[in-house]
Design a protein around this motif. Structure first.
Motif, mmCIF file in Angstrom:
data_model
loop_
_atom_site.group_PDB
_atom_site.id
_atom_site.type_symbol
_atom_site.label_atom_id
_atom_site.label_comp_id
_atom_site.label_asym_id
_atom_site.label_seq_id
_atom_site.Cartn_x
_atom_site.Cartn_y
_atom_site.Cartn_z
ATOM 1 N N VAL A 40 0.757 -1.349 0.168
ATOM 2 C CA VAL A 40 0.032 0.183 0.139
ATOM 3 C C VAL A 40 1.041 1.339 0.171
ATOM 4 O O VAL A 40 1.867 1.123 0.916
ATOM 5 N N GLY A 41 0.595 2.284 -1.064
ATOM 6 C CA GLY A 41 1.262 3.360 -1.050
ATOM 7 C C GLY A 41 0.684 4.322 0.026
ATOM 8 O O GLY A 41 -0.527 4.737 -0.175
ATOM 9 N N ILE A 42 1.315 4.997 0.807
ATOM 10 C CA ILE A 42 1.113 6.085 1.713
ATOM 11 C C ILE A 42 1.836 7.288 1.617
ATOM 12 O O ILE A 42 3.128 7.046 1.138
ATOM 13 N N LYS A 43 1.570 8.288 2.158
ATOM 14 C CA LYS A 43 2.762 9.327 2.675
ATOM 15 C C LYS A 43 3.391 8.924 4.200
ATOM 16 O O LYS A 43 2.841 8.216 4.950
ATOM 17 N N PHE A 44 4.698 9.275 4.095
ATOM 18 C CA PHE A 44 5.466 9.046 5.054
ATOM 19 C C PHE A 44 5.668 10.042 6.012
ATOM 20 O O PHE A 44 6.242 10.167 7.068
ATOM 21 N N ASP A 45 5.211 11.675 5.479
ATOM 22 C CA ASP A 45 5.786 12.809 6.082
ATOM 23 C C ASP A 45 4.436 13.569 6.499
ATOM 24 O O ASP A 45 4.597 14.807 6.400
ATOM 25 N N GLN A 46 3.264 13.099 6.607
ATOM 26 C CA GLN A 46 2.085 13.714 6.884
ATOM 27 C C GLN A 46 1.519 13.453 8.359
ATOM 28 O O GLN A 46 0.658 12.626 8.442
ATOM 29 N N PRO A 47 1.697 14.438 9.280
ATOM 30 C CA PRO A 47 1.168 13.699 10.536
ATOM 31 C C PRO A 47 -0.349 13.806 10.580
ATOM 32 O O PRO A 47 -0.893 14.681 10.123
ATOM 33 N N GLY A 48 -0.896 12.901 11.291
ATOM 34 C CA GLY A 48 -2.524 12.592 11.075
ATOM 35 C C GLY A 48 -3.120 12.214 10.072
ATOM 36 O O GLY A 48 -4.220 11.583 9.816
ATOM 37 N N LEU A 49 -2.322 11.943 8.891
ATOM 38 C CA LEU A 49 -2.601 11.141 7.652
ATOM 39 C C LEU A 49 -1.708 10.160 7.285
ATOM 40 O O LEU A 49 -2.299 9.092 7.334
ATOM 41 N N GLY A 50 -0.672 10.311 7.025
ATOM 42 C CA GLY A 50 0.327 9.258 6.738
ATOM 43 C C GLY A 50 1.780 9.523 7.329
ATOM 44 O O GLY A 50 2.129 10.425 6.640
ATOM 45 N N LEU A 51 2.192 8.948 8.456
ATOM 46 C CA LEU A 51 3.394 9.401 8.871
ATOM 47 C C LEU A 51 4.083 8.129 9.239
ATOM 48 O O LEU A 51 3.724 6.861 10.032
ATOM 49 N N LYS A 52 5.505 7.848 9.049
ATOM 50 C CA LYS A 52 6.283 7.117 9.328
ATOM 51 C C LYS A 52 6.838 7.552 10.779
ATOM 52 O O LYS A 52 7.662 8.485 10.599
ATOM 53 N N THR A 53 6.658 6.894 11.849
ATOM 54 C CA THR A 53 7.513 7.563 12.895
ATOM 55 C C THR A 53 8.915 6.846 13.112
ATOM 56 O O THR A 53 9.388 5.996 12.386
#
Ligand code: GLU
Length: 277
Positions: A40-53
């Motif tokens: 699955v493709g997501i954003k890694f840099d958008q807190p609240g939406l798609g974030l890799k911690t």
């Protein structure tokens, strides 16, 4: 999930054609094992939406939506391989089969629909501006014509500015949002533009608290869809069904308050699913 055709040459010189289940992705743990995974493709840099911690966890509304959808498609959370899908790469990732679907603040529009299909929409955001807390000179889109503006390559936000909102703005485009946030903080740019849902997450981040504010301009409608390979009607129908169930069983509300609550983002109600043919 992805099926790849490989040819295996055996000692006799005979060539056998086999179809093996194989999966791509970041973890590498699934390669060649024949175990079913979904990428699955997501954003890694958008807190609240798609974030890799920093701990390597994935959080956000899109992550929750994608996890729900994957489950309805028959995949447990542990079987999901998360892949970063920067704005400008989403169509490519889908077309190349690098991901099975994309849930990455991905606005449904005709230009993109010429290349990929969408299920949804599952969320409605609006384009807005993030400015420094003490900014008083930006109250309407036209004010941007004399300002330095930052946005992300391949996003509808950058396109909208260039084509209609403020064609004379000094627009700087980067691959991700962190460059824009740094620029806004050190006054290299005057505003960052993208969806209000994303901007609210940045403003609420601990390290940004008190520094930025949203202008509160609803400059466009940004209906988020799940992007998938063009022509895969079966998958789109299944995802639409999952999205409908997500709304009717209360999961949508739960995901919204868990992810947007901390940022105090006032979201629109769940949109109707319209991407059906
Ligand atoms: N939702 C807009 C888009 O799909 C802006 C946010 C993003 O770049 O993901 O382009």
């Amino acid at each position: 999930m992805k099926l790849r055709k490989v040819s295996v040459a055996i000692a006799t010189g005979l060539t056998l054609s086999l179809t093996l289940a194989a999966c791509g992705g970041d973890s590498g743990s699934d390669s060649g094992g024949g175990k079913d995974k979904i990428t699955v493709g997501i954003k890694f840099d958008q807190p609240g939406l798609g974030l890799k911690t920093p701990e390597g966890k994935y959080t956000g509304f899109d992550v929750d939506v994608a996890t729900y959808v994957a489950k309805e498609l028959g995949y447990e959370a542990k079987d999901i391989v998360w892949k970063q899908a920067p704005s400008a790469e989403r169509e490519n990732l889908i077309r190349n089969g690098d991901v099975d679907f994309v849930a990455a603040t991905y606005t449904i529009n005709d230009k993109r629909k010429a290349e990929v299909d969408f299920a949804g929409p599952y969320f409605l955001a609006h384009q807005d501006l993030l400015v420094r807390t003490d900014e008083t000179g930006i109250t309407k889109p036209e004010d941007l014509n004399s300002k330095k503006l930052c946005s992300v390559t391949g996003s509808t936000s950058a396109q909208n500015v260039k084509e209609k909102l403020a064609p004379k703005a000094d627009l700087q485009e980067f691959g991700g949002y962190s460059e824009c946030l740094t620029g806004l903080e050190n006054k290299a740019v005057d505003a960052l533009t993208t969806d209000d849902s994303i901007l609210a997450g940045f403003a609420a981040q601990k390290e940004h608290q008190g520094k930025f504010k949203l202008a509160g301009l609803k400059m466009s409608d940004e209906p988020y869809g799940i992007g998938l390979k063009k022509g895969d009607k079966e998958l789109r129908d299944k995802i639409n069904k999952a999205l409908e169930k997500m709304q009717s069983d209360g999961s949508w509300e739960k995901f919204v308050s868990a992810n947007f609550g901390p940022a105090n983002y006032k979201n629109d109600p769940a949109p109707k699913i319209t991407e059906t043919s």
